[in-house]
Design an enzyme around this catalytic site. Structure first.
Site, short mmCIF file in Angstrom:
data_model
loop_
_atom_site.label_atom_id
_atom_site.label_comp_id
_atom_site.label_asym_id
_atom_site.label_seq_id
_atom_site.Cartn_x
_atom_site.Cartn_y
_atom_site.Cartn_z
N ARG A 1 31.60 50.20 40.76
CA ARG A 1 30.33 50.68 40.20
C ARG A 1 30.17 52.19 40.39
O ARG A 1 29.49 52.85 39.61
CB ARG A 1 29.17 49.88 40.80
CG ARG A 1 28.98 50.05 42.29
CD ARG A 1 28.13 48.95 42.91
NE ARG A 1 28.88 47.69 43.05
CZ ARG A 1 28.38 46.58 43.56
NH1 ARG A 1 27.13 46.54 43.95
NH2 ARG A 1 29.12 45.51 43.66
N LYS B 1 39.28 45.27 52.69
CA LYS B 1 39.05 43.89 52.24
C LYS B 1 39.25 42.93 53.41
O LYS B 1 40.30 42.93 54.05
CB LYS B 1 39.98 43.55 51.08
CG LYS B 1 39.56 44.26 49.80
CD LYS B 1 40.06 43.58 48.57
CE LYS B 1 39.41 44.20 47.34
NZ LYS B 1 38.01 43.82 47.16
N1 BES Z 1 37.61 44.65 42.72
C1 BES Z 1 36.64 43.97 43.47
C2 BES Z 1 36.11 42.72 42.79
C3 BES Z 1 37.07 41.59 42.57
C4 BES Z 1 37.14 40.56 43.50
C5 BES Z 1 37.85 41.52 41.43
C6 BES Z 1 38.00 39.49 43.28
C7 BES Z 1 38.70 40.47 41.22
C8 BES Z 1 38.78 39.46 42.14
C9 BES Z 1 35.44 44.88 43.76
O1 BES Z 1 35.73 46.24 43.86
C10 BES Z 1 34.84 44.45 45.06
O2 BES Z 1 35.51 44.55 46.04
N2 BES Z 1 33.63 43.97 45.02
C11 BES Z 1 32.95 43.51 46.19
C12 BES Z 1 31.54 44.04 46.15
C13 BES Z 1 30.78 43.84 47.41
C14 BES Z 1 31.36 44.69 48.51
C15 BES Z 1 29.34 44.20 47.19
C16 BES Z 1 32.95 41.98 46.18
O3 BES Z 1 32.81 41.41 45.11
O4 BES Z 1 33.15 41.41 47.24
ZN ZN Z 2 36.29 46.82 45.82
#
Ligand code: BES
Ligand code: ZN
Ligand code: ZN
Length: 483
Positions: free
Chosen positions: A337, A262
């Protein structure tokens, strides 16, 4: 199963004279009917004239609260106002360390006392278990009495059930990875099944490998803990549906992003909440089973943490999923996903009436609708519009995003059937398109990324895990039984 301490609601014919009492009244109510002295009545009247909505009277032998129910054309909004007023009242309960309060319903319409009691119980939630002095921190309230001729015993029972199910979901969300890995989540689900009366089967890593759940296994590769796949089954003899409703919940017990770690400061700080979809699925089954709704319901929870271990799945990997689809991974942080796809494909074996998945899937959903709404997508107009009604009623509102064909272009891959990211724009929708690929039955996807976990307190939703989705779907399924 141990859940955080919850106040219990019960109906009584008459409030005890020496316990705190909360009168719910219309603005023009004749205050002389309440057991107050003349000066107290005059004081309350002046507050009402001043348009105060919550009036406290410290009578010499007990506390009296008057909650003025504001007239409103829209019932759903009125109920929400009641829940919020109950949150205000809960601050008084905490301050004065009450153990019992009596809600006396003097308002003419149905639903008011129920909404108030619900708001009060949900406001009394605290996740204290890791404090050394947790007893001291505990909210004193154990009992909520309600005096109302508009509330049936059944209503009271349902309220207790729905609130305790929200507590179950919040507890699951609030547990950190140190205390709740994928295995422990499965054990917790088994405990919930025992407590509420539904069956639980848990697939361990070996079984998941044998089934070739490639998405779940790929995400799990960087972890030191094995994955789990839990199946909850509630099938009462009097079920009105032959084909089951299937609830799928994203069970990422912690999301670091994996090798695509992240990127932004603080973005990992709330990621124990990435199992909120799973928590909601457990909460919903808990509620349905406790309430003995005549419905055949299945819950599926794929679970693992997502982290950059030695053998972690990497960008550009091509993964063969449970249903045989090949997926090019271009961001390991789009892991939700991957695990949901396998669960959704697995759901097909039940020939489901409807599948609803809940997931903290995309940051884009938070950008789009913030923390006050759920982004909904799907292929079933009827279910979406029913959910919309439940959303208004419970204030767990949904906003529909489209799954138009053109968005599918964004997840086309040069090397595999699809890829797991869809580029910069419409991130919640391209995630939805990815999931859609694995469904061939009526299906709704609820992205609860914004609503599942709050960084600061929001009235009766509290802080941290909210239990998002539980009240929404319990209302939805209760209506199914009345059809
Ligand atoms: N768990 C996260 C999404 C999320 C973000 C939940 C903020 C709650 C608060 C998910 O697994 C994720 O990291 N999604 C990415 C997808 C991207 C890499 C296409 C995102 O939303 O940045
Ligand atoms: Zn994620
Ligand atoms: Zn995630």
């Amino acid at each position: 199963m141990i859940i955080s301490k919850i106040p219990v609601l019960s109906k009584i014919p008459k409030a005890a004279v020496d316990e705190p009492v909360i009168y719910l009244i219309a603005p023009h109510f004749d205050l002389s009917q309440l057991s107050m002295t003349k000066p107290e009545t005059a004081y309350a009247k002046s507050c009402i004239d001043n348009e105060d909505k919550l009036i406290s009277v410290n009578s010499y032998y007990k506390w009296i609260y008057i909650v003025v129910v504001s007239e409103h054309n829209d019932k759903a909004t009125l109920y929400e106002t009641m829940r919020n007023q109950a949150f205000e009242l809960c601050q008084q309960v905490i301050k004065n360390k009450f153990t019992c309060v009596n809600i006396v319903d003097l308002y003419s319409e149905e639903g008011i006392a129920a909404a108030f009691a619900e708001g009060l119980i949900l406001s009394a939630y605290k996740f204290n278990k890791y404090f050394g002095d947790k007893e001291k921190k505990e909210i004193s309230l154990t009992t909520v009495h309600v005096v109302s001729n508009k509330l049936t015993d059944m209503d009271v029972e349902k309220l207790n059930i729905v609130c305790s199910s929200v507590y179950v979901a919040r507890d699951i969300v609030n547990e950190p990875l140190s205390h709740l890995n994928a295995h422990k989540l499965a054990v917790t689900i088994q405990e919930a099944g025992k407590a509420a009366g539904f069956e639980v089967e848990v697939f361990d890593k070996q079984r998941i490998e044998a089934l070739r759940m490639g998405g779940l296994l790929a995400v799990n590769r960087g972890s030191v803990d094995p994955p789990s796949f839990s199946i909850m089954t509630y099938k009462p003899a009097n079920a009105i549906n032959e084909k089951p409703y299937v609830i799928v919940g994203k069970g990422i017990v912690f999301d670091t992003g994996g090798l695509s770690l992240k990127p932004t400061q603080g973005s990992m700080d709330s990621m124990k909440s990435d199992k909120a979809g799973a928590a909601a699925a457990v909460g919903i089954l808990y509620a349905i089973a406790k309430a003995a709704l005549p419905l055949y319901v299945i819950g599926l929870v794929p679970a693992t943490d997502n982290r950059p271990g030695e053998n972690a799945y990497a960008p550009q990997d091509i993964i063969t999923m449970y249903d045989g689809t090949t997926v090019e991974v271009l961001n390991t942080d789009a892991e939700g996903r991957m695990i949901l796809a396998d669960a959704l494909a697995y759901a097909n074996k039940y020939n489901p009436e409807l599948v609803i998945d809940l997931a903290t899937l995309t940051g884009a959903a938070v950008v789009a609708v913030g923390t006050i709404a759920i982004a909904a997508m799907g292929n079933n107009k009827e279910a979406i519009s029913e959910l919309h009604i439940s959303g208004m009623q419970t204030r767990e509102r949904i906003v529909e995003l489209p799954l138009w064909e053109e968005y599918g272009e964004q997840i086309k891959s040069d090397f595999a059937d699809i890829k797991n990211v869809g580029g910069r724009w419409a991130g919640s929708i391209t995630a939805g398109k990815f999931l859609e690929h694995f469904t061939n039955y009526p299906w709704i996807h609820l992205d609860i990324a914004g609503t599942a976990y709050l960084d600061s307190i929001d009235k009766y939703r509290g802080k941290a895990g909210t239990g998002s989705g539980v009240r929404l779907l319990f209302d939805f399924f209760t209506r199914k039984c009345a059809e």
